[in-house]
Design a protein around this motif. Structure first.
Motif, PDB file in Angstrom:
ATOM      1  N   LYS A  91      84.508  27.449  31.376  1.00  0.00           N
ATOM      2  CA  LYS A  91      83.808  28.676  30.991  1.00  0.00           C
ATOM      3  C   LYS A  91      82.776  29.109  32.032  1.00  0.00           C
ATOM      4  N   TYR A  92      82.341  28.180  32.878  1.00  0.00           N
ATOM      5  CA  TYR A  92      81.339  28.489  33.899  1.00  0.00           C
ATOM      6  C   TYR A  92      81.978  28.901  35.225  1.00  0.00           C
ATOM      7  N   VAL A  93      83.258  29.111  35.238  1.00  0.00           N
ATOM      8  CA  VAL A  93      84.042  29.251  36.455  1.00  0.00           C
ATOM      9  C   VAL A  93      83.451  30.232  37.458  1.00  0.00           C
ATOM     10  N   PHE A  94      83.078  31.449  37.018  1.00  0.00           N
ATOM     11  CA  PHE A  94      82.612  32.466  37.956  1.00  0.00           C
ATOM     12  C   PHE A  94      81.101  32.449  38.167  1.00  0.00           C
ATOM     13  N   LEU A  95      80.411  31.555  37.471  1.00  0.00           N
ATOM     14  CA  LEU A  95      78.987  31.354  37.735  1.00  0.00           C
ATOM     15  C   LEU A  95      78.801  30.256  38.782  1.00  0.00           C
ATOM     16  N   CYS A  96      79.788  29.378  38.876  1.00  0.00           N
ATOM     17  CA  CYS A  96      79.723  28.209  39.759  1.00  0.00           C
ATOM     18  C   CYS A  96      80.478  28.441  41.061  1.00  0.00           C
ATOM     19  N   GLY A  97      81.695  28.904  40.973  1.00  0.00           N
ATOM     20  CA  GLY A  97      82.520  29.098  42.156  1.00  0.00           C
ATOM     21  C   GLY A  97      83.296  27.872  42.586  1.00  0.00           C
ATOM     22  N   GLY A  98      83.191  26.782  41.815  1.00  0.00           N
ATOM     23  CA  GLY A  98      84.080  25.649  42.044  1.00  0.00           C
ATOM     24  C   GLY A  98      83.543  24.489  42.849  1.00  0.00           C
ATOM     25  N   GLY A  99      82.297  24.564  43.308  1.00  0.00           N
ATOM     26  CA  GLY A  99      81.753  23.430  44.048  1.00  0.00           C
ATOM     27  C   GLY A  99      82.124  23.439  45.518  1.00  0.00           C
ATOM     28  N   CYS A 100      81.458  22.572  46.272  1.00  0.00           N
ATOM     29  CA  CYS A 100      81.602  22.520  47.728  1.00  0.00           C
ATOM     30  C   CYS A 100      82.952  21.939  48.132  1.00  0.00           C
ATOM     31  N   LEU A 101      83.720  22.685  48.907  1.00  0.00           N
ATOM     32  CA  LEU A 101      85.031  22.233  49.369  1.00  0.00           C
ATOM     33  C   LEU A 101      84.895  21.107  50.392  1.00  0.00           C
ATOM     34  N   ALA A 102      83.855  21.171  51.209  1.00  0.00           N
ATOM     35  CA  ALA A 102      83.679  20.148  52.242  1.00  0.00           C
ATOM     36  C   ALA A 102      83.322  18.804  51.630  1.00  0.00           C
TER      37      ALA A 102
END
Length: 457
Positions: A415-426
């Protein structure tokens, strides 16, 4: 608006209720993919959580559906809808802005145990630094990547190694002067040790922001942040910051405190110290903490000096100290929520954690191009090379970074998907628990600020 049949409606899987601490029995209701924000009574949240849609009036149902809190979409259909939104947001951000960072040099005067950059570059005896010829070629490369100046970020970040080494004053001055001619300003990510050599470059139209790392009070910092020959770098850095204030230089100073189990509890003591010496009185001075991440580039012998914290331990420590609002990432969330409340708009949404996934280009003194600060020097992640008259791209690595958004991972179900953006890819780190706490704190702080004159009921 025509309502679907009642049996077709359900509570959205992306509804986020946040209790308002200063308002009795009131909640802020947020919707994860519409960005809606609404103040509602406690009983509304209780009934929605219980799935009791039929108790609401027709007018209330229309509003709840319009805002996204109830929907005729199934769970799977909501996920599919989130995927479509994510792709649109990602494409928008990829088109609208390109960000540029310059690794002025790989050399550094500090030997920090948690540093992720390749030591053979950072500790090299030979001078790895931009040349004047490279400066001009890199400005040309920026325009090759994005010829439309209005779609370039007008702020270039100076990075390292240590970008503001005293011995590199001449080339940094040249970079800043040439950038200013072209309409750019600069930020610098620095250890702050040689700042006294750069005072004439600190101005709103030159280097206008400094991020300086100080890892605790004097003894703690000096243990964790090791200058190669000065055992007391703390006093020198603090003296440089004081000098900037005394001279009235109008630049923002952001102090970053990288924390593990050794210095987490020292963080609040450091903040108190900054208060005592008057730094916190300046509006352009702020302090925040960031969790030291375990990564494979940290040498085994250096790991003996680091006591890594889990996200939960970091969160508990900040809750105990009352410093949640100064955790890394809080400002971004707070500003979005405050803006939405102030202007009665939807919260701005994002499908990525940062610009590394849309349009970040990090240029090194070895003519390399990387997608992210956190992978500088690691050729596995190199996305391009600046040739004399062209840019050679590693398309596979380029696409891996610039095609990654929340749909690439399980975050699309959150539910927080667009508030977070998914975390650091690196870092590939999971900060879900912390994010929820940051949102709760940001909602309450922003609400209290915007509605300060509304009395409690």
């Amino acid at each position: 608006m025509v309502l679907s049949n009642m049996e077709d409606l359900r509570v959205s899987s992306y509804m986020i209720p946040v209790k308002l601490e200063s308002k009795k029995d009131k909640y802020m209701l947020i919707h994860g993919y519409t960005g809606a924000m609404d103040i509602v009574d406690k009983n509304v949240v209780l009934e929605l959580n219980a799935g009791n849609i039929d108790i609401f009036s027709k007018d209330t149902l229309i509003i709840l559906r319009k805002r996204g809190y109830i929907t005729e979409r199934t769970k799977d259909e909501e996920v599919e809808y989130v995927e479509r939104i994510a792709h649109a947001l990602h494409k928008r951000d990829e088109i609208l802005c390109k960000n540029f960072t310059w690794v002025v040099t790989y050399n550094c005067n500090f030997r920090c145990p948690y540093c992720f950059e390749k030591r053979e570059n950072k500790d090299s005896l030979h001078r790895i630094v931009f040349t004047k010829e490279q400066v001009h070629r890199t400005f040309v490369a920026m325009n090759e990547i994005e010829p439309r100046m209005q779609l370039q970020n007008p702020i270039i970040t100076l990075y390292g190694g240590e970008p503001l080494l005293k011995e590199n004053k001449e080339i940094v001055t040249y970079i800043v002067q040439e950038g200013r001619k072209r309409g750019y300003k600069f930020h610098a990510i620095t250890n702050g040790y040689d700042l006294d050599s750069y005072l004439n470059l600190l101005a709103p139209d030159l280097i206008c922001m400094l991020q300086i790392t100080i890892d605790g009070t004097k003894n703690m910092h000096n243990q964790k942040r090791r200058h190669f020959e000065d055992s007391n770098s703390f006093d020198k850095i603090v003296s440089n910051i004081r000098l900037i204030f005394q001279l009235g230089l109008n630049v923002d100073i952001h102090i970053r405190v990288n924390v593990d189990n050794h210095n987490l509890n020292d963080y609040k003591v450091l903040c108190s110290y900054f208060d005592q010496i008057g730094f916190l009185a300046y509006k352009n001075f702020k302090v925040y903490s960031a969790l030291i991440q375990d990564n494979e580039e940290v040498k085994e012998e250096d790991k003996d000096d680091i006591d890594f914290l889990s996200e939960s331990e970091y969160l508990r420590g900040n809750e105990h100290m009352g410093t949640i609002s100064s955790c890394a990432g809080y400002d971004i969330i707070y500003k979005k929520i405050h803006w939405a409340l102030t202007y009665k708009k939807s919260i701005p949404l994002t499908a990525v954690h940062c610009t590394a996934q849309t349009g970040e280009y990090v240029f090194s003194p070895l003519k390399e191009i990387y997608p992210c600060w956190e992978v500088v020097g690691d050729k596995r992640f190199q996305i391009g090379t600046i040739r004399e008259d062209s840019i050679s791209w590693n398309r596979e690595e380029f696409e891996k970074w610039h095609s990654h958004d929340v749909t690439s991972i399980a975050c699309k179900y959150c539910k927080y998907v667009f508030l977070c953006g998914g975390g650091c890819l690196a870092m590939k780190n999971n900060q879900c628990i912390l994010l929820k706490k940051l949102i709760k704190k940001a909602v309450n702080t922003a609400f209290d600020g915007v509605y300060a004159n509304i009395s409690n009921k």
